[in-house]
Design a protein around this motif. Sequence first.
Motif, short mmCIF file in Angstrom:
data_model
loop_
_atom_site.label_atom_id
_atom_site.label_comp_id
_atom_site.label_asym_id
_atom_site.label_seq_id
_atom_site.Cartn_x
_atom_site.Cartn_y
_atom_site.Cartn_z
N HIS A 125 6.78 -49.99 81.55
CA HIS A 125 5.60 -49.13 81.37
C HIS A 125 5.75 -48.23 80.15
N ARG A 126 6.96 -47.74 79.93
CA ARG A 126 7.20 -46.86 78.76
C ARG A 126 7.01 -47.64 77.46
N LEU A 127 7.40 -48.91 77.45
CA LEU A 127 7.21 -49.73 76.26
C LEU A 127 5.72 -49.94 75.98
N ILE A 128 4.95 -50.15 77.04
CA ILE A 128 3.53 -50.44 76.89
C ILE A 128 2.73 -49.17 76.59
N ASP A 129 3.00 -48.10 77.33
CA ASP A 129 2.20 -46.88 77.19
C ASP A 129 3.09 -45.64 77.30
N PRO A 130 3.79 -45.31 76.22
CA PRO A 130 4.70 -44.17 76.28
C PRO A 130 3.98 -42.83 76.49
N ASP A 131 2.70 -42.76 76.13
CA ASP A 131 1.96 -41.51 76.31
C ASP A 131 1.78 -41.15 77.78
N SER A 132 1.64 -42.16 78.64
CA SER A 132 1.43 -41.87 80.06
C SER A 132 2.69 -42.10 80.90
N THR A 133 3.78 -42.49 80.25
CA THR A 133 5.03 -42.73 80.96
C THR A 133 6.14 -41.93 80.27
N PRO A 134 6.36 -40.70 80.72
CA PRO A 134 7.40 -39.88 80.09
C PRO A 134 8.77 -40.55 80.14
N ALA A 135 9.62 -40.19 79.21
CA ALA A 135 10.95 -40.78 79.12
C ALA A 135 11.77 -40.56 80.39
#
Length: 193
Positions: A169-179
Amino acid sequence: MSRVRTRPTRDDTREKLFEAAARVFEERGIGAASIETIAAAAGFTRGAFYSNFASKDDLIVAMLEDHVERSLEHHRNLLARHDNLTDFVAALRATERSRHDPLGRAPLLHMELILYVARSEKRRPDLARRLRARRKMVTDIVATTAAEVRDPAWAGALVLALEDGFRLHRLIDPDSTPADSFFRAVADLQKLA
Protein backbone atom coordinates in the motif's frame (compact mmCIF):
# COMPACT_ATOMS: atom_id res chain seq x y z
CA MET A 1 59.36 -3.89 -3.65
CA SER A 2 56.62 -6.15 -4.91
CA ARG A 3 52.96 -5.36 -4.61
CA VAL A 4 50.74 -7.84 -2.89
CA ARG A 5 47.67 -8.47 -4.97
CA THR A 6 44.56 -9.22 -3.01
CA ARG A 7 41.46 -10.65 -4.54
CA PRO A 8 38.03 -10.06 -3.14
CA THR A 9 36.56 -12.96 -1.22
CA ARG A 10 33.63 -14.88 -2.64
CA ASP A 11 31.34 -13.12 -0.16
CA ASP A 12 32.70 -9.70 -1.22
CA THR A 13 32.13 -10.55 -4.87
CA ARG A 14 28.59 -11.76 -4.21
CA GLU A 15 27.83 -8.64 -2.18
CA LYS A 16 29.05 -6.38 -4.99
CA LEU A 17 27.00 -8.36 -7.52
CA PHE A 18 23.90 -8.05 -5.29
CA GLU A 19 24.36 -4.29 -5.00
CA ALA A 20 25.02 -3.88 -8.72
CA ALA A 21 22.07 -6.09 -9.68
CA ALA A 22 19.76 -4.08 -7.43
CA ARG A 23 20.86 -0.84 -9.15
CA VAL A 24 20.59 -2.32 -12.66
CA PHE A 25 17.21 -3.93 -11.96
CA GLU A 26 15.87 -0.63 -10.62
CA GLU A 27 17.18 1.32 -13.62
CA ARG A 28 16.34 -1.10 -16.43
CA GLY A 29 13.92 -3.64 -15.01
CA ILE A 30 14.61 -7.30 -14.40
CA GLY A 31 13.88 -8.45 -17.96
CA ALA A 32 16.13 -5.87 -19.62
CA ALA A 33 19.05 -6.37 -17.24
CA SER A 34 21.77 -8.51 -18.80
CA ILE A 35 24.38 -10.50 -16.94
CA GLU A 36 27.07 -8.46 -18.70
CA THR A 37 25.54 -5.19 -17.47
CA ILE A 38 25.26 -6.46 -13.91
CA ALA A 39 28.84 -7.76 -13.91
CA ALA A 40 30.18 -4.50 -15.37
CA ALA A 41 28.22 -2.42 -12.83
CA ALA A 42 29.90 -4.46 -10.08
CA GLY A 43 33.33 -4.00 -11.68
CA PHE A 44 33.62 -7.64 -12.71
CA THR A 45 33.68 -9.77 -15.83
CA ARG A 46 31.03 -12.26 -16.95
CA GLY A 47 33.37 -14.96 -15.67
CA ALA A 48 33.20 -13.55 -12.15
CA PHE A 49 29.42 -13.56 -12.41
CA TYR A 50 29.31 -17.16 -13.61
CA SER A 51 31.75 -18.30 -10.94
CA ASN A 52 29.11 -17.21 -8.40
CA PHE A 53 25.78 -17.78 -10.16
CA ALA A 54 24.64 -20.12 -12.93
CA SER A 55 22.10 -17.61 -14.27
CA LYS A 56 20.23 -14.38 -13.60
CA ASP A 57 17.50 -16.51 -12.00
CA ASP A 58 20.06 -17.97 -9.57
CA LEU A 59 21.25 -14.44 -8.73
CA ILE A 60 17.67 -13.34 -7.98
CA VAL A 61 17.00 -16.33 -5.74
CA ALA A 62 20.31 -15.70 -3.95
CA MET A 63 19.40 -12.02 -3.45
CA LEU A 64 16.08 -13.01 -1.88
CA GLU A 65 17.79 -15.64 0.26
CA ASP A 66 20.36 -13.09 1.43
CA HIS A 67 17.58 -10.63 2.28
CA VAL A 68 15.69 -13.21 4.33
CA GLU A 69 18.87 -14.32 6.14
CA ARG A 70 19.74 -10.72 7.03
CA SER A 71 16.20 -10.18 8.27
CA LEU A 72 16.25 -13.35 10.36
CA GLU A 73 19.60 -12.45 11.90
CA HIS A 74 18.43 -8.91 12.65
CA HIS A 75 15.26 -10.14 14.34
CA ARG A 76 17.10 -12.82 16.34
CA ASN A 77 19.56 -10.21 17.62
CA LEU A 78 16.70 -7.95 18.70
CA LEU A 79 14.86 -10.84 20.32
CA ALA A 80 17.96 -11.73 22.35
CA ARG A 81 17.82 -8.25 23.89
CA HIS A 82 14.04 -7.65 24.10
CA ASP A 83 11.84 -10.38 25.53
CA ASN A 84 8.49 -8.59 25.65
CA LEU A 85 6.48 -7.59 22.60
CA THR A 86 6.25 -3.87 23.38
CA ASP A 87 10.03 -3.53 23.80
CA PHE A 88 10.72 -5.74 20.79
CA VAL A 89 8.44 -3.71 18.51
CA ALA A 90 9.92 -0.44 19.81
CA ALA A 91 13.45 -1.72 19.10
CA LEU A 92 12.44 -2.97 15.67
CA ARG A 93 10.90 0.39 14.84
CA ALA A 94 14.04 2.24 15.98
CA THR A 95 16.59 0.20 14.01
CA GLU A 96 17.81 0.80 10.50
CA ARG A 97 18.39 -2.60 8.95
CA SER A 98 18.45 -1.69 5.28
CA ARG A 99 21.86 -0.03 5.17
CA HIS A 100 23.59 -3.23 4.02
CA ASP A 101 20.59 -4.83 2.37
CA PRO A 102 19.77 -3.73 -1.18
CA LEU A 103 16.27 -5.23 -0.98
CA GLY A 104 15.62 -3.60 2.39
CA ARG A 105 16.32 -0.22 0.79
CA ALA A 106 14.16 -0.85 -2.27
CA PRO A 107 10.74 -2.26 -1.37
CA LEU A 108 9.45 -2.04 -4.96
CA LEU A 109 12.42 -4.05 -6.22
CA HIS A 110 11.89 -6.55 -3.40
CA MET A 111 8.27 -7.05 -4.49
CA GLU A 112 9.30 -7.32 -8.16
CA LEU A 113 11.84 -10.01 -7.36
CA ILE A 114 9.28 -11.94 -5.33
CA LEU A 115 6.80 -11.76 -8.22
CA TYR A 116 9.52 -12.78 -10.68
CA VAL A 117 10.32 -15.90 -8.66
CA ALA A 118 6.64 -16.64 -7.92
CA ARG A 119 5.91 -16.73 -11.66
CA SER A 120 8.43 -19.53 -12.11
CA GLU A 121 6.91 -22.85 -11.12
CA LYS A 122 10.43 -24.27 -10.81
CA ARG A 123 11.54 -21.51 -8.39
CA ARG A 124 8.32 -21.19 -6.38
CA PRO A 125 9.41 -23.84 -3.81
CA ASP A 126 12.50 -21.70 -3.03
CA LEU A 127 10.24 -18.74 -2.37
CA ALA A 128 7.86 -20.84 -0.26
CA ARG A 129 10.79 -22.05 1.86
CA ARG A 130 11.80 -18.46 2.56
CA LEU A 131 8.23 -17.52 3.43
CA ARG A 132 8.05 -20.42 5.88
CA ALA A 133 11.34 -19.26 7.46
CA ARG A 134 9.91 -15.75 7.90
CA ARG A 135 6.69 -17.17 9.36
CA LYS A 136 8.63 -19.32 11.80
CA MET A 137 10.72 -16.34 12.86
CA VAL A 138 7.63 -14.21 13.52
CA THR A 139 5.90 -17.13 15.26
CA ASP A 140 8.95 -17.53 17.53
CA ILE A 141 8.92 -13.80 18.28
CA VAL A 142 5.24 -13.89 19.18
CA ALA A 143 5.66 -17.03 21.30
CA THR A 144 8.63 -15.50 23.14
CA THR A 145 7.29 -11.98 23.65
CA ALA A 146 3.51 -12.41 23.93
CA ALA A 147 2.67 -15.34 26.18
CA GLU A 148 -1.02 -14.38 26.18
CA VAL A 149 -1.39 -15.18 22.46
CA ARG A 150 -3.14 -18.55 22.11
CA ASP A 151 -2.01 -19.37 18.56
CA PRO A 152 1.43 -17.84 17.85
CA ALA A 153 1.60 -19.43 14.36
CA TRP A 154 -1.64 -17.77 13.28
CA ALA A 155 -0.60 -14.49 14.89
CA GLY A 156 2.70 -14.70 13.00
CA ALA A 157 0.90 -15.22 9.70
CA LEU A 158 -1.33 -12.21 10.44
CA VAL A 159 1.66 -10.02 11.28
CA LEU A 160 3.46 -10.98 8.05
CA ALA A 161 0.34 -10.32 5.99
CA LEU A 162 0.01 -6.91 7.63
CA GLU A 163 3.64 -6.07 6.95
CA ASP A 164 3.48 -7.13 3.30
CA GLY A 165 0.13 -5.42 2.81
CA PHE A 166 1.25 -2.11 4.27
CA ARG A 167 4.49 -2.28 2.29
CA LEU A 168 2.50 -2.72 -0.92
CA HIS A 169 0.00 0.00 0.00
CA ARG A 170 2.86 2.40 0.79
CA LEU A 171 4.36 1.75 -2.65
CA ILE A 172 1.04 2.45 -4.35
CA ASP A 173 -0.19 5.38 -2.25
CA PRO A 174 2.37 6.76 0.19
CA ASP A 175 0.17 9.80 0.91
CA SER A 176 -2.51 7.68 2.57
CA THR A 177 -0.18 5.03 4.01
CA PRO A 178 2.25 6.54 6.53
CA ALA A 179 5.67 4.94 6.86
CA ASP A 180 4.79 3.74 10.37
CA SER A 181 1.47 2.09 9.36
CA PHE A 182 2.69 -1.43 10.12
CA PHE A 183 3.96 -0.49 13.58
CA ARG A 184 0.75 1.39 14.35
CA ALA A 185 -1.27 -1.69 13.35
CA VAL A 186 0.86 -3.94 15.57
CA ALA A 187 0.37 -1.54 18.49
CA ASP A 188 -3.39 -1.59 17.89
CA LEU A 189 -3.37 -5.40 17.80
CA GLN A 190 -1.48 -5.46 21.10
CA LYS A 191 -4.21 -3.33 22.68
CA LEU A 192 -6.90 -5.70 21.39
CA ALA A 193 -5.07 -8.73 22.79
